[in-house]
Design a protein around this motif. Structure first.
Motif, mmCIF file in Angstrom:
data_model
loop_
_atom_site.group_PDB
_atom_site.id
_atom_site.type_symbol
_atom_site.label_atom_id
_atom_site.label_comp_id
_atom_site.label_asym_id
_atom_site.label_seq_id
_atom_site.Cartn_x
_atom_site.Cartn_y
_atom_site.Cartn_z
ATOM 1 N N UNK A 32 -88.480 -98.908 -63.787
ATOM 2 C CA UNK A 32 -89.614 -98.891 -64.280
ATOM 3 C C UNK A 32 -90.618 -98.387 -63.455
ATOM 4 N N UNK A 33 -90.509 -97.803 -62.204
ATOM 5 C CA UNK A 33 -91.506 -97.372 -61.409
ATOM 6 C C UNK A 33 -91.721 -95.800 -61.617
ATOM 7 N N UNK A 34 -93.054 -95.454 -61.819
ATOM 8 C CA UNK A 34 -93.471 -94.368 -61.939
ATOM 9 C C UNK A 34 -93.309 -93.292 -60.587
ATOM 10 N N UNK A 35 -92.285 -92.559 -60.771
ATOM 11 C CA UNK A 35 -92.014 -91.729 -59.491
ATOM 12 C C UNK A 35 -92.165 -90.224 -59.657
ATOM 13 N N UNK A 36 -92.879 -89.451 -58.785
ATOM 14 C CA UNK A 36 -92.903 -88.066 -58.627
ATOM 15 C C UNK A 36 -92.118 -87.605 -57.494
ATOM 16 N N UNK A 37 -90.926 -86.616 -57.853
ATOM 17 C CA UNK A 37 -89.944 -86.254 -56.798
ATOM 18 C C UNK A 37 -90.429 -84.853 -56.817
ATOM 19 N N UNK A 38 -90.558 -84.514 -55.573
ATOM 20 C CA UNK A 38 -91.012 -83.046 -54.908
ATOM 21 C C UNK A 38 -90.086 -82.411 -54.143
ATOM 22 N N UNK A 39 -89.790 -81.291 -54.300
ATOM 23 C CA UNK A 39 -88.859 -80.383 -53.372
ATOM 24 C C UNK A 39 -89.514 -78.898 -53.030
ATOM 25 N N UNK A 40 -89.268 -78.522 -51.680
ATOM 26 C CA UNK A 40 -89.915 -77.458 -51.309
ATOM 27 C C UNK A 40 -89.229 -76.148 -52.160
ATOM 28 N N UNK A 41 -88.171 -76.370 -52.797
ATOM 29 C CA UNK A 41 -87.313 -75.273 -53.279
ATOM 30 C C UNK A 41 -87.052 -75.445 -54.674
ATOM 31 N N UNK A 42 -87.241 -74.479 -55.471
ATOM 32 C CA UNK A 42 -86.766 -74.757 -56.934
ATOM 33 C C UNK A 42 -85.062 -74.803 -57.044
ATOM 34 N N UNK A 321 -84.596 -99.922 -52.980
ATOM 35 C CA UNK A 321 -84.384 -101.417 -53.012
ATOM 36 C C UNK A 321 -85.794 -102.145 -52.497
ATOM 37 N N UNK A 322 -86.004 -101.654 -51.153
ATOM 38 C CA UNK A 322 -87.323 -102.200 -50.447
ATOM 39 C C UNK A 322 -88.413 -102.186 -51.457
ATOM 40 N N UNK A 323 -88.663 -101.030 -51.917
ATOM 41 C CA UNK A 323 -89.834 -100.973 -52.703
ATOM 42 C C UNK A 323 -89.995 -101.831 -53.917
ATOM 43 N N UNK A 324 -88.925 -101.755 -54.796
ATOM 44 C CA UNK A 324 -88.675 -102.819 -56.043
ATOM 45 C C UNK A 324 -88.903 -104.235 -55.504
ATOM 46 N N UNK A 325 -88.073 -104.684 -54.543
ATOM 47 C CA UNK A 325 -88.175 -105.874 -54.214
ATOM 48 C C UNK A 325 -89.673 -106.208 -53.976
ATOM 49 N N UNK A 326 -90.254 -105.402 -53.026
ATOM 50 C CA UNK A 326 -91.591 -105.678 -52.676
ATOM 51 C C UNK A 326 -92.719 -105.966 -53.904
ATOM 52 N N UNK A 327 -92.403 -105.106 -55.174
ATOM 53 C CA UNK A 327 -93.174 -105.043 -56.309
ATOM 54 C C UNK A 327 -92.749 -106.414 -57.206
ATOM 55 N N UNK A 328 -91.457 -106.562 -57.275
ATOM 56 C CA UNK A 328 -91.051 -108.002 -58.030
ATOM 57 C C UNK A 328 -91.563 -109.338 -57.350
#
Length: 411
Positions: A32-42, A321-328
């Motif tokens: 349920x985390x709002x994620x933006x995933x970016x890459x330098x190539x298409x 996991x580290x980010x989700x645990x910190x949020x929870x």
């Protein structure tokens, strides 16, 4: 997503949509985390790699729920063929497959978007956005266009090229740990005969090795790798060893008959391409306030084998996991970062074992000894299979004690 659609805010900005970044983005989005995933190539886009999927990659792909989808496209294999300088060969069993990174990375990025992550490309990381020393987002570039995206966390999964690490103030070593050169060649005749993932050691490939990995559709990934490719000189600056990778590639074809046949009779698909590797969880800080480093940017590739896909996936999942645990649990930045760094530190002893096992690459006669003995000793083949699936210590076969054992009778 077009440049005009790029959001200005998200919960987590993941930079780099390779295995580490896409695994991290998928795991976060599933929670349920709002994620933006970016890459330098298409996408789909090429990535220089051996393309081998060994047991740790299979395990991570299962955790992500994409294993069946990947295997439907991959070329499965049941053995790694280890080939010594004098021609000795031993086949080590394992759960193995080969799929070009152009396809694998696209599948992983698609899985992340299905889970709810937003994917935007081509956007390149320019610099972190800071607030009182904490990273609060990133400045991204697409051609002449600059955008700023603010995020609670940034995950850098930008691979072995150090520019993003330098910009983020996390680079401790600009030079790579190793370098590799690979190409794709189609040979329908060999496809029926060469089914194992072949790894070749030879004195003319000293400090490295050659490989032929059979992929889908009769296409082989063939290449050479040079470990410990850069060293510090008297002036303290690291420079590449005096080795010509193209000459090393030519030597590989001269000393290994299947490589010679493949290159002489097969059809090249594209050019030879080279790439750096960052190994042994070394060369970069793993975090700073508001930012975590994952995948090959953190050095997730094994030094001895050059395998990095499985551990890149694993580090991406650990960052999520580290980010989700910190949020929870309502943890502050320091606690979240400490948890992530502990999880990487727990992996470090195994990386150190593979670093010590690198002696085989530097002293090819060790491969002769190990493979000669393995051909006569089923127990040693089982130990080698244990190295492949991470249940055995790879350094023991390259240590003084390990060599001594090889010279003594074994059951």
């Amino acid at each position: 997503m077009t440049p005009d659609d790029l959001p200005t805010r998200c919960d987590v900005l993941v930079v780099g949509a390779g295995p580490a970044g896409s695994a991290c983005a998928q795991a976060l989005a599933r929670d349920g985390v709002g994620v933006l995933l970016v890459d330098q190539h298409r996408f789909p886009r090429d990535k220089v790699c051996g393309d081998g999927l060994i047991p740790d990659a299979h395990a991570a792909l299962r955790r992500l729920g994409v294993h069946d989808e990947v295997m439907d496209r991959a070329q499965r294999a049941t053995h790694v063929a280890c080939i010594a300088p004098r021609g000795g060969r031993v086949e080590v069993p394992g759960t193995l497959a080969v799929l070009p990174r152009r396809e694998l990375d696209h599948l992983l990025a698609q899985a992340a978007t299905r889970a709810g992550a937003m994917l935007a490309a081509p956007w390149r990381f320019e610099a972190p956005l800071l607030d009182g020393g904490r990273v609060v987002g990133a400045r991204l570039r697409a051609g002449e266009r600059l955008n700023e995206v603010y995020a609670r966390w940034v995950v850098l999964a930008t691979g072995a090229v150090p520019q993003a690490l330098i910009a983020a103030g996390l680079c401790r070593r600009r030079t790579p740990s190793a370098v590799a050169l690979r190409g794709y060649v189609r040979h329908d005749g060999l496809a029926g005969r060469l089914r194992a993932l072949e790894v070749v050691w030879h004195r003319r490939l000293a400090r490295g090795y050659g490989w032929i990995f059979p992929g889908p559709g009769g296409v082989f990934n063939v290449g050479v790798g040079l470990t410990h490719s850069h060293a510090a000189g008297a002036d303290g600056r690291a420079t590449m060893a005096d080795v010509n990778l193209r000459a090393m590639f030519t030597a590989f074809a001269e000393v290994h008959a299947p490589a010679r046949e493949l290159l002489a009779e097969g059809t090249w698909l594209g050019d030879l391409k080279g790439a750096p590797l960052r190994c042994s969880l070394d060369g970069a800080a793993w975090s700073r306030p508001g930012l975590l480093v994952a995948g090959e940017a953190a050095g997730s590739t094994y030094a001895f084998t050059g395998e990095g896909i499985g551990k890149a996936l694993e580090t991406g999942l650990l960052a999520a996991h580290a980010i989700v645990r910190a949020r929870r649990e309502g943890l502050d930045d320091a606690a979240a970062r400490a948890g992530y760094e502990r999880s990487l530190a727990a992996l470090k002893p195994r990386y150190d074992l593979y670093e010590r096992a690198n002696r085989v690459n530097h002293h090819p006669w060790l491969a002769d000894l190990v493979i000669w003995r393995a051909r006569r000793t089923p127990a040693l083949v089982r130990r080698m299979a244990g190295v492949l699936d991470e249940t055995a210590d790879p350094s023991q076969m390259a240590s003084v004690r390990g060599v001594a054992k090889l010279l003594l009778p074994m059951r």
